[in-house]
Design an enzyme around this catalytic site. Sequence first.
Site, PDB file in Angstrom:
ATOM      1  N   HIS A 147      -2.046  35.078  42.706  1.00 43.76           N
ATOM      2  CA  HIS A 147      -1.684  36.155  41.777  1.00 43.76           C
ATOM      3  C   HIS A 147      -0.259  36.599  42.083  1.00 43.76           C
ATOM      4  O   HIS A 147       0.164  36.613  43.236  1.00 43.76           O
ATOM      5  CB  HIS A 147      -2.665  37.329  41.933  1.00 43.76           C
ATOM      6  CG  HIS A 147      -2.494  38.360  40.869  1.00 43.76           C
ATOM      7  ND1 HIS A 147      -1.481  39.282  40.902  1.00 43.76           N
ATOM      8  CD2 HIS A 147      -3.170  38.581  39.719  1.00 43.76           C
ATOM      9  CE1 HIS A 147      -1.556  40.039  39.808  1.00 43.76           C
ATOM     10  NE2 HIS A 147      -2.575  39.628  39.075  1.00 43.76           N
ATOM     11  N   GLU A 185       0.040  34.217  33.642  1.00 42.99           N
ATOM     12  CA  GLU A 185       0.269  35.651  33.643  1.00 42.99           C
ATOM     13  C   GLU A 185       1.764  35.919  33.796  1.00 42.99           C
ATOM     14  O   GLU A 185       2.288  35.911  34.928  1.00 42.99           O
ATOM     15  CB  GLU A 185      -0.468  36.320  34.805  1.00 42.99           C
ATOM     16  CG  GLU A 185      -1.963  36.150  34.763  1.00 42.99           C
ATOM     17  CD  GLU A 185      -2.659  37.267  35.540  1.00 42.99           C
ATOM     18  OE1 GLU A 185      -3.424  38.012  34.914  1.00 42.99           O
ATOM     19  OE2 GLU A 185      -2.405  37.408  36.733  1.00 42.99           O
ATOM     20  N   GLY A 238       0.376  44.917  33.826  1.00 42.35           N
ATOM     21  CA  GLY A 238       0.347  46.360  34.044  1.00 42.35           C
ATOM     22  C   GLY A 238       1.422  47.133  33.307  1.00 42.35           C
ATOM     23  O   GLY A 238       1.629  48.319  33.579  1.00 42.35           O
ATOM     24  N   GLY A 259      -6.695  42.939  34.085  1.00 45.40           N
ATOM     25  CA  GLY A 259      -6.531  43.880  35.183  1.00 45.40           C
ATOM     26  C   GLY A 259      -7.026  45.256  34.796  1.00 45.40           C
ATOM     27  O   GLY A 259      -8.229  45.530  34.797  1.00 45.40           O
ATOM     28  N   GLY A 260      -6.107  46.122  34.418  1.00 45.72           N
ATOM     29  CA  GLY A 260      -6.419  47.524  34.139  1.00 45.72           C
ATOM     30  C   GLY A 260      -7.634  47.733  33.241  1.00 45.72           C
ATOM     31  O   GLY A 260      -8.497  48.578  33.538  1.00 45.72           O
ATOM     32  N   SER A 317      -1.639  42.661  30.498  1.00 42.94           N
ATOM     33  CA  SER A 317      -1.832  43.695  29.469  1.00 42.94           C
ATOM     34  C   SER A 317      -2.757  43.252  28.339  1.00 42.94           C
ATOM     35  O   SER A 317      -2.553  43.615  27.185  1.00 42.94           O
ATOM     36  CB  SER A 317      -0.482  44.178  28.924  1.00 42.94           C
ATOM     37  OG  SER A 317       0.269  44.794  29.966  1.00 42.94           O
ATOM     38  N   GLU A 371       1.057  39.379  42.308  1.00 39.63           N
ATOM     39  CA  GLU A 371       1.185  40.476  43.278  1.00 39.63           C
ATOM     40  C   GLU A 371       1.108  39.949  44.705  1.00 39.63           C
ATOM     41  O   GLU A 371       1.741  40.491  45.611  1.00 39.63           O
ATOM     42  CB  GLU A 371       0.116  41.548  42.984  1.00 39.63           C
ATOM     43  CG  GLU A 371       0.498  42.341  41.735  1.00 39.63           C
ATOM     44  CD  GLU A 371      -0.662  42.884  40.934  1.00 39.63           C
ATOM     45  OE1 GLU A 371      -1.785  42.954  41.445  1.00 39.63           O
ATOM     46  OE2 GLU A 371      -0.430  43.252  39.759  1.00 39.63           O
ATOM     47  N   ASN A 405     -10.091  41.619  37.021  1.00 35.45           N
ATOM     48  CA  ASN A 405      -9.483  41.697  38.349  1.00 35.45           C
ATOM     49  C   ASN A 405      -9.295  43.173  38.674  1.00 35.45           C
ATOM     50  O   ASN A 405      -8.425  43.824  38.106  1.00 35.45           O
ATOM     51  CB  ASN A 405      -8.133  40.956  38.317  1.00 35.45           C
ATOM     52  CG  ASN A 405      -7.334  41.135  39.597  1.00 35.45           C
ATOM     53  OD1 ASN A 405      -7.848  41.634  40.600  1.00 35.45           O
ATOM     54  ND2 ASN A 405      -6.068  40.723  39.558  1.00 35.45           N
ATOM     55  N   TRP A 406     -10.144  43.669  39.562  1.00 35.04           N
ATOM     56  CA  TRP A 406     -10.078  45.104  39.894  1.00 35.04           C
ATOM     57  C   TRP A 406      -8.909  45.441  40.818  1.00 35.04           C
ATOM     58  O   TRP A 406      -8.627  46.598  41.072  1.00 35.04           O
ATOM     59  CB  TRP A 406     -11.403  45.553  40.537  1.00 35.04           C
ATOM     60  CG  TRP A 406     -12.473  45.888  39.536  1.00 35.04           C
ATOM     61  CD1 TRP A 406     -12.523  45.506  38.225  1.00 35.04           C
ATOM     62  CD2 TRP A 406     -13.655  46.678  39.766  1.00 35.04           C
ATOM     63  NE1 TRP A 406     -13.652  46.016  37.630  1.00 35.04           N
ATOM     64  CE2 TRP A 406     -14.366  46.738  38.547  1.00 35.04           C
ATOM     65  CE3 TRP A 406     -14.182  47.339  40.878  1.00 35.04           C
ATOM     66  CZ2 TRP A 406     -15.572  47.433  38.411  1.00 35.04           C
ATOM     67  CZ3 TRP A 406     -15.383  48.025  40.744  1.00 35.04           C
ATOM     68  CH2 TRP A 406     -16.066  48.075  39.528  1.00 35.04           C
ATOM     69  N   LYS A 407      -8.263  44.411  41.373  1.00 36.22           N
ATOM     70  CA  LYS A 407      -7.160  44.631  42.321  1.00 36.22           C
ATOM     71  C   LYS A 407      -7.628  45.569  43.439  1.00 36.22           C
ATOM     72  O   LYS A 407      -8.807  45.517  43.799  1.00 36.22           O
ATOM     73  CB  LYS A 407      -5.921  45.146  41.574  1.00 36.22           C
ATOM     74  CG  LYS A 407      -5.576  44.243  40.377  1.00 36.22           C
ATOM     75  CD  LYS A 407      -4.235  44.516  39.776  1.00 36.22           C
ATOM     76  CE  LYS A 407      -4.004  43.547  38.618  1.00 36.22           C
ATOM     77  NZ  LYS A 407      -2.667  43.656  38.051  1.00 36.22           N
TER      78      LYS A 407
END
Length: 251
Positions: free
Chosen positions: A99, A169, A175, A235-236, A214, A101, A12-14
């Site tokens: 998600h 999640e 993150g 993610g990251g 993470s 966010e 997930n590049w967000k």
Amino acid sequence: MAQNITPLIAGNWKMNGLRVSLFEVEKLASHLTSGEPPRCTVALCPPATLIAAMNRIAAPAGIVVGAQDCHPAASGAHTGDLSAPMLADAGAQLVIVGHSERRTDHHETDELVRQKAQAVLAAGLTPIICVGETLAEREAGRADAVVSRQLAASVPEEAAELDVVIAYEPVWAIGTGLTPTSADIAQMHKSLRDQLVARFGAKGETIRLLYGGSLKPANAREILAIAHVNGGLVGGASLLADDLFAIISAA
Ligand code: PGA
């Protein structure tokens, strides 16, 4: 027990990535095509602006491209929104919905998330439906109750027939570099599996349950080996081809 679920590792590049970032996808594609084929499905969910361009690089390497959100309607007067058929038209095969966010930044409710998942399915795509508790909810001993409520209300009835993916999640792990203990992940995924089986019968055994929050090369092997963890939402670490490939190799 369906032990033969093909795992899914989805990046997930967000809100990260410009066309220049696609060199990371070229790198990942070359990692994936130069050695043994991966034993999991690999997907990347870039910003919608990159779906079509990414697909041109990703598809030949067997990487599935997805989106990060959609509107529940197929078309209409919704300035700035994108519908599931539009994302399909651009080349997306998956859409992340709910998600944390989006639940936080855009006040998305379980009901809206369920409608989005239905829109994704109606467009012939697969939703990745996210659930997860906040730190306050976990500390108050409410993680199970919150996640169970989200699961029941966000997963549509169509999941009895069509392909859906669930991502657990924990919000406090996203993150932050923090992760739950393996015992906590195992307990939550077992509980999710039991609820899916109670609701959907044998079909519930086959629904992929991803862990997200993470997930890194350093912890992927341990986390991805936990029972009922059928892959990860990353993610990251998905922004760098080398890191994502290390996670894929651990799966
Ligand atoms: P993270 O994000 O891997 O950067 O923690 C996971 C996610 O939000 O899907």
